[in-house]
Scaffold this motif. Structure first.
Motif, PDB file in Angstrom:
ATOM      1  N   THR A 112       8.984  -6.419  -3.380  1.00 12.33           N
ATOM      2  CA  THR A 112      10.179  -5.572  -3.236  1.00 12.33           C
ATOM      3  C   THR A 112      10.901  -5.382  -4.578  1.00 12.33           C
ATOM      4  O   THR A 112      11.402  -4.291  -4.876  1.00 12.33           O
ATOM      5  N   GLN A 113      10.945  -6.397  -5.387  1.00 13.15           N
ATOM      6  CA  GLN A 113      11.596  -6.289  -6.699  1.00 13.15           C
ATOM      7  C   GLN A 113      10.892  -5.290  -7.609  1.00 13.15           C
ATOM      8  O   GLN A 113      11.527  -4.442  -8.243  1.00 13.15           O
ATOM      9  N   TYR A 114       9.559  -5.366  -7.671  1.00  8.37           N
ATOM     10  CA  TYR A 114       8.892  -4.423  -8.566  1.00  8.37           C
ATOM     11  C   TYR A 114       8.885  -3.015  -7.984  1.00  8.37           C
ATOM     12  O   TYR A 114       8.830  -2.019  -8.732  1.00  8.37           O
ATOM     13  N   LEU A 115       8.976  -2.860  -6.668  1.00  8.33           N
ATOM     14  CA  LEU A 115       9.113  -1.515  -6.093  1.00  8.33           C
ATOM     15  C   LEU A 115      10.465  -0.888  -6.466  1.00  8.33           C
ATOM     16  O   LEU A 115      10.554   0.312  -6.767  1.00  8.33           O
ATOM     17  N   ILE A 116      11.533  -1.707  -6.453  1.00  6.95           N
ATOM     18  CA  ILE A 116      12.863  -1.212  -6.852  1.00  6.95           C
ATOM     19  C   ILE A 116      12.859  -0.787  -8.317  1.00  6.95           C
ATOM     20  O   ILE A 116      13.418   0.250  -8.691  1.00  6.95           O
ATOM     21  N   ARG A 117      12.201  -1.599  -9.166  1.00  2.77           N
ATOM     22  CA  ARG A 117      12.128  -1.244 -10.584  1.00  2.77           C
ATOM     23  C   ARG A 117      11.346   0.058 -10.797  1.00  2.77           C
ATOM     24  O   ARG A 117      11.703   0.886 -11.632  1.00  2.77           O
ATOM     25  N   MET A 118      10.284   0.235 -10.030  1.00  2.00           N
ATOM     26  CA  MET A 118       9.503   1.465 -10.139  1.00  2.00           C
ATOM     27  C   MET A 118      10.331   2.688  -9.748  1.00  2.00           C
ATOM     28  O   MET A 118      10.282   3.739 -10.417  1.00  2.00           O
ATOM     29  N   ARG A 119      11.122   2.579  -8.685  1.00  2.00           N
ATOM     30  CA  ARG A 119      11.963   3.712  -8.266  1.00  2.00           C
ATOM     31  C   ARG A 119      13.019   4.043  -9.330  1.00  2.00           C
ATOM     32  O   ARG A 119      13.299   5.210  -9.611  1.00  2.00           O
ATOM     33  N   LYS A 120      13.596   3.017  -9.949  1.00  2.00           N
ATOM     34  CA  LYS A 120      14.603   3.248 -10.992  1.00  2.00           C
ATOM     35  C   LYS A 120      13.983   3.928 -12.212  1.00  2.00           C
ATOM     36  O   LYS A 120      14.574   4.840 -12.810  1.00  2.00           O
ATOM     37  N   GLU A 178       0.845  -1.182   0.000  1.00  2.00           N
ATOM     38  CA  GLU A 178       0.000   0.000   0.000  1.00  2.00           C
ATOM     39  C   GLU A 178       0.889   1.244   0.000  1.00  2.00           C
ATOM     40  O   GLU A 178       1.572   1.520   0.990  1.00  2.00           O
ATOM     41  N   LYS A 179       0.923   1.945  -1.154  1.00  2.00           N
ATOM     42  CA  LYS A 179       1.697   3.182  -1.297  1.00  2.00           C
ATOM     43  C   LYS A 179       3.189   2.992  -1.008  1.00  2.00           C
ATOM     44  O   LYS A 179       3.813   3.766  -0.280  1.00  2.00           O
ATOM     45  N   GLY A 180       3.729   1.893  -1.532  1.00  2.00           N
ATOM     46  CA  GLY A 180       5.155   1.633  -1.360  1.00  2.00           C
ATOM     47  C   GLY A 180       5.541   0.990  -0.049  1.00  2.00           C
ATOM     48  O   GLY A 180       6.728   0.791   0.211  1.00  2.00           O
ATOM     49  N   VAL A 181       4.565   0.636   0.797  1.00  2.00           N
ATOM     50  CA  VAL A 181       4.844   0.008   2.099  1.00  2.00           C
ATOM     51  C   VAL A 181       4.185  -1.368   2.107  1.00  2.00           C
ATOM     52  O   VAL A 181       3.025  -1.525   1.692  1.00  2.00           O
ATOM     53  N   CYS A 182       4.897  -2.373   2.612  1.00  2.00           N
ATOM     54  CA  CYS A 182       4.403  -3.758   2.652  1.00  2.00           C
ATOM     55  C   CYS A 182       3.812  -4.067   4.026  1.00  2.00           C
ATOM     56  O   CYS A 182       4.358  -3.660   5.059  1.00  2.00           O
ATOM     57  N   PHE A 183       2.696  -4.797   4.000  1.00  2.00           N
ATOM     58  CA  PHE A 183       2.017  -5.197   5.237  1.00  2.00           C
ATOM     59  C   PHE A 183       1.743  -6.699   5.195  1.00  2.00           C
ATOM     60  O   PHE A 183       1.454  -7.262   4.132  1.00  2.00           O
ATOM     61  N   LEU A 184       1.782  -7.307   6.364  1.00  2.00           N
ATOM     62  CA  LEU A 184       1.456  -8.731   6.523  1.00  2.00           C
ATOM     63  C   LEU A 184       0.044  -8.832   7.114  1.00  2.00           C
ATOM     64  O   LEU A 184      -0.226  -8.284   8.190  1.00  2.00           O
ATOM     65  N   TYR A 185      -0.861  -9.524   6.391  1.00  2.00           N
ATOM     66  CA  TYR A 185      -2.235  -9.706   6.847  1.00  2.00           C
ATOM     67  C   TYR A 185      -2.416 -11.156   7.297  1.00  2.00           C
ATOM     68  O   TYR A 185      -2.070 -12.084   6.556  1.00  2.00           O
ATOM     69  N   LYS A 241       2.879  -4.078   9.947  1.00  2.00           N
ATOM     70  CA  LYS A 241       3.750  -3.348   9.004  1.00  2.00           C
ATOM     71  C   LYS A 241       5.134  -3.990   8.970  1.00  2.00           C
ATOM     72  O   LYS A 241       5.741  -4.241  10.025  1.00  2.00           O
ATOM     73  N   LEU A 242       5.640  -4.217   7.760  1.00  2.00           N
ATOM     74  CA  LEU A 242       6.953  -4.839   7.580  1.00  2.00           C
ATOM     75  C   LEU A 242       8.024  -3.765   7.378  1.00  2.00           C
ATOM     76  O   LEU A 242       7.773  -2.678   6.831  1.00  2.00           O
ATOM     77  N   SER A 243       9.226  -4.096   7.793  1.00  2.00           N
ATOM     78  CA  SER A 243      10.353  -3.162   7.689  1.00  2.00           C
ATOM     79  C   SER A 243      10.779  -2.984   6.224  1.00  2.00           C
ATOM     80  O   SER A 243      10.585  -3.863   5.380  1.00  2.00           O
ATOM     81  N   ARG A 244      11.421  -1.823   5.955  1.00  2.00           N
ATOM     82  CA  ARG A 244      11.931  -1.584   4.604  1.00  2.00           C
ATOM     83  C   ARG A 244      13.182  -2.412   4.317  1.00  2.00           C
ATOM     84  O   ARG A 244      13.501  -2.660   3.159  1.00  2.00           O
ATOM     85  N   ASN A 245      13.847  -2.829   5.356  1.00  2.00           N
ATOM     86  CA  ASN A 245      15.000  -3.714   5.181  1.00  2.00           C
ATOM     87  C   ASN A 245      14.503  -5.127   4.848  1.00  2.00           C
ATOM     88  O   ASN A 245      13.645  -5.687   5.542  1.00  2.00           O
ATOM     89  N   TYR A 246      15.072  -5.677   3.804  1.00  2.00           N
ATOM     90  CA  TYR A 246      14.573  -6.973   3.309  1.00  2.00           C
ATOM     91  C   TYR A 246      14.785  -8.082   4.335  1.00  2.00           C
ATOM     92  O   TYR A 246      13.867  -8.884   4.600  1.00  2.00           O
TER      93      TYR A 246
END
Length: 296
Positions: A116-124, A56-63, A81-86
């Motif tokens: 996380t992979q597609y978020l990195i591609r989006m930022r690039k 959600e908006k670049g942030v990952c959550f565990l449901y 809420k999950l951390s930004r660190n993988y």
């Protein structure tokens, strides 16, 4: 009470609004689906204990969903809420799903890696420069061309009017008072300065060329009569020139009689007598004063 097998038998054999059938397999369009496939293990409706990962908006959550909260639909899903660190995020998933089935735990980690992979591609892609294709209609293009042509015609007319007004200003047709913009007046002054400078340079070049031509041509000057001293000097010079020519003739005759000149031989040179005239200044007169004798 919720019974997973009964729900799955109804969904599998009957109708489901999230199910999509193709020639090869079935897919699930539910937003909480873990794998996107329609099967018994990954169906969010037919599993009372279920977990998934969402972005959600670049942030990952565990449901997470459990059977204890099935009676309360508003609190059915637990959100973490999950951390930004993988690595930290993977550790959080394994800690929260420590007693859950291996299939759900492993699929949650896989889903998190894909997100996380597609978020990195989006930022690039956002950081890179991208070409934006803008559609243009023919009507708009024609309209812009007409506007450009009209603007060019108007600019030509304005320039012609400006030139005419400046010429009248120079001629002084309207008198001393003018209502002209300062920019046009400054332009006219600059043009006059440039033209005057160019004319001055051309005049200087013409004067220099005339001076060079005058120097190159022979000049004729009229001089006063010679003085006596100058005439005597000229006569002495003529005599000296005659004597030197006579001596040279004699030397040539002697050489002819003796024979040809050899490189070891020395030529005799005539003696030249030079007379110097000294001018003496006249003696200065001495004045003597006589003093009268005094009577005793």
């Amino acid at each position: 009470m919720q019974h997973d097998d009964v729900i799955w038998s109804v969904i599998n054999k009957g109708f489901c609004s999230f199910k999509v059938k193709t020639k090869s397999q079935k897919f699930c369009r539910n937003e909480y689906s873990l794998t996107g496939l329609c099967n018994r293990g990954s169906c969010p409706l037919a599993n009372s204990q279920y977990a998934t990962v969402r972005e959600e908006k670049g942030v990952c959550f565990l449901y997470m969903k459990t059977i204890e909260r099935a009676a309360f639909p508003g609190r059915l899903w637990e959100k973490v809420k999950l951390s930004r660190n993988y690595e930290k995020a993977l550790q959080q998933i394994s800690d929260n799903l420590i007693y859950w089935p291996y299939f759900i735990r492993q699929k949650c980690k896989q889903r998190f890696t894909k997100i996380t992979q597609y978020l990195i591609r989006m930022r690039k892609l956002t950081l890179k420069r991208q070409k934006k294709l803008v559609p243009l209609s023919r009507k708009v293009e024609k309209r812009e061309r007409r506007k450009e042509q009209k603007a060019l015609v108007a600019a030509q007319v304005e320039n012609a009017i400006e030139k005419e007004l400046l010429e009248r200003l120079k001629q002084g047709t309207y008198g001393d008072i003018y209502n002209i913009s300062q920019t046009a007046f400054d332009k006219a002054l600059e043009e006059e300065e440039v033209s005057s400078e160019s004319e001055a340079e051309e005049e200087k070049e013409g004067e220099l060329e005339e001076e060079m031509e005058e120097d190159s041509e022979a000049e004729v000057e009229y001089v006063e009569d010679f003085e006596e001293s100058d005439i005597s000097d000229i006569e002495d010079g003529d005599k000296f020139a005659e004597e030197s020519t006579d001596e040279e003739d004699k030397d040539e005759e002697g050489e002819k009689g003796k024979g040809k000149w050899k490189p070891g031989m020395r030529r005799k040179r005539g003696k030249v007598e030079i007379e110097y005239e000294e001018e003496r200044e006249p003696a200065k007169r001495q004045t003597v004063r006589l003093q009268p004798k005094r009577a005793k």
